[in-house]
Scaffold this motif. Sequence first.
Motif, mmCIF file in Angstrom:
data_model
loop_
_atom_site.group_PDB
_atom_site.id
_atom_site.type_symbol
_atom_site.label_atom_id
_atom_site.label_comp_id
_atom_site.label_asym_id
_atom_site.label_seq_id
_atom_site.Cartn_x
_atom_site.Cartn_y
_atom_site.Cartn_z
ATOM 1 N N SER A 10 -2.546 10.471 6.567
ATOM 2 C CA SER A 10 -1.064 10.046 5.391
ATOM 3 C C SER A 10 -0.212 10.401 5.784
ATOM 4 O O SER A 10 0.286 11.104 7.123
ATOM 5 N N PRO A 12 -0.323 7.647 -5.001
ATOM 6 C CA PRO A 12 0.329 6.717 -5.319
ATOM 7 C C PRO A 12 1.302 6.367 -5.103
ATOM 8 O O PRO A 12 2.101 7.268 -5.353
ATOM 9 N N ALA A 61 0.694 -1.202 -0.045
ATOM 10 C CA ALA A 61 0.585 -0.368 -0.188
ATOM 11 C C ALA A 61 0.666 1.441 0.090
ATOM 12 O O ALA A 61 2.157 0.975 0.307
ATOM 13 N N ASP A 70 -0.271 0.831 -8.505
ATOM 14 C CA ASP A 70 -1.576 0.471 -8.915
ATOM 15 C C ASP A 70 -1.934 -0.245 -6.547
ATOM 16 O O ASP A 70 -3.305 -0.161 -6.630
ATOM 17 N N PRO A 114 -3.039 0.242 -3.664
ATOM 18 C CA PRO A 114 -4.075 1.096 -3.169
ATOM 19 C C PRO A 114 -3.534 2.673 -1.944
ATOM 20 O O PRO A 114 -2.129 2.432 -1.485
ATOM 21 N N THR A 115 -3.989 3.329 -2.020
ATOM 22 C CA THR A 115 -3.017 4.825 -1.183
ATOM 23 C C THR A 115 -4.590 4.740 0.258
ATOM 24 O O THR A 115 -5.179 3.464 0.706
ATOM 25 N N SER A 141 -1.077 10.500 0.174
ATOM 26 C CA SER A 141 -2.008 10.867 -0.154
ATOM 27 C C SER A 141 -1.874 10.310 -1.795
ATOM 28 O O SER A 141 -3.366 10.705 -2.246
ATOM 29 N N ASP A 144 -7.829 5.072 0.043
ATOM 30 C CA ASP A 144 -8.464 3.977 -0.246
ATOM 31 C C ASP A 144 -9.101 2.935 0.793
ATOM 32 O O ASP A 144 -9.977 2.157 0.833
ATOM 33 N N LEU A 145 -8.051 2.872 1.655
ATOM 34 C CA LEU A 145 -8.472 1.988 2.767
ATOM 35 C C LEU A 145 -8.608 2.565 3.817
ATOM 36 O O LEU A 145 -9.277 1.834 4.944
#
Length: 280
Positions: free
Chosen positions: A208, A190, A184, A196, A198-199, A188, A202-203
């Motif tokens: 951040s 990628p 991951a 690809d 996840p940030t 904030s 996203d989780l």
Amino acid sequence: MMIAFAAGGGADTHARLIAEDIEASLGWEMIPEQVTGKGGVNALVALKDMPTDGSAIALVVTESLGYNAAAAKGAGIAPSDFTGLTTTAGFQMGVVAKADKGWTSFDDMIAAAKEGELRFGTMSPKLSDLAFLLGEAQGVEFNIVQVRGGRAVMDGVQAGDMDLGFMAGIQGKGVASGDLVNLASALSVPLKQTPDAPTFADLGVQFSADGYFVFVAPAGMDPAARDAITAAIAEATNSGKAAGMINKAFGGAVNIQGAELDALLQSDFDAAGQLMEAVQ
């Protein structure tokens, strides 16, 4: 030049290469010195009351003047006590594991965490808080192991003493070779190497690990000295040996300066309390 990082790591190496490049191009005498501890707070406390003529600067991270300064209330430091010079590079902070764990995605790791507690390596109180919030958002509880520096996290993951951990760019070579996996992005945005992944947003984590390596001097620095030293550092990050190392380890130089840097440092300091409250 005070360096708030242990000798031999990426932060220390790029600081020393910047010093070498400046000496070679301008003939200035640069004297690197390790002043470590408390996530950069010890270096900032040492720097705070030093001369403002440009003879004393320090390399810390924006987190040092943000979360770490806010948390170290007894230290009595804030961004207003310092003159921001320039950032040098941003973090490529990932959640990283060894490939031989068999996890090819973040979801694979969470599935394993639901079967048994995983050891999550961090290198600062802020990152420990973020690891806690990540587990909370995903319905798992990590065994958070805080150590000193990204190299220690890397060593712990490689040795099997930790199952996963935060790494801020040091993982690049291992990810490229297939020995490590970026599960991951703790940023904030990628990760450059593995876009690809996840940030944290996203989780389900609203905070951040965005941040930068940054040079600062005591408050009230002579403007001419500030301009000259800032320009010299920025030039070194974009040419010569320092630039090569920064490109390889951190994905390229990032030079935030002047009023924009002042606002960034103050914003990070002001936002620290929100993260502390979120983990209560």
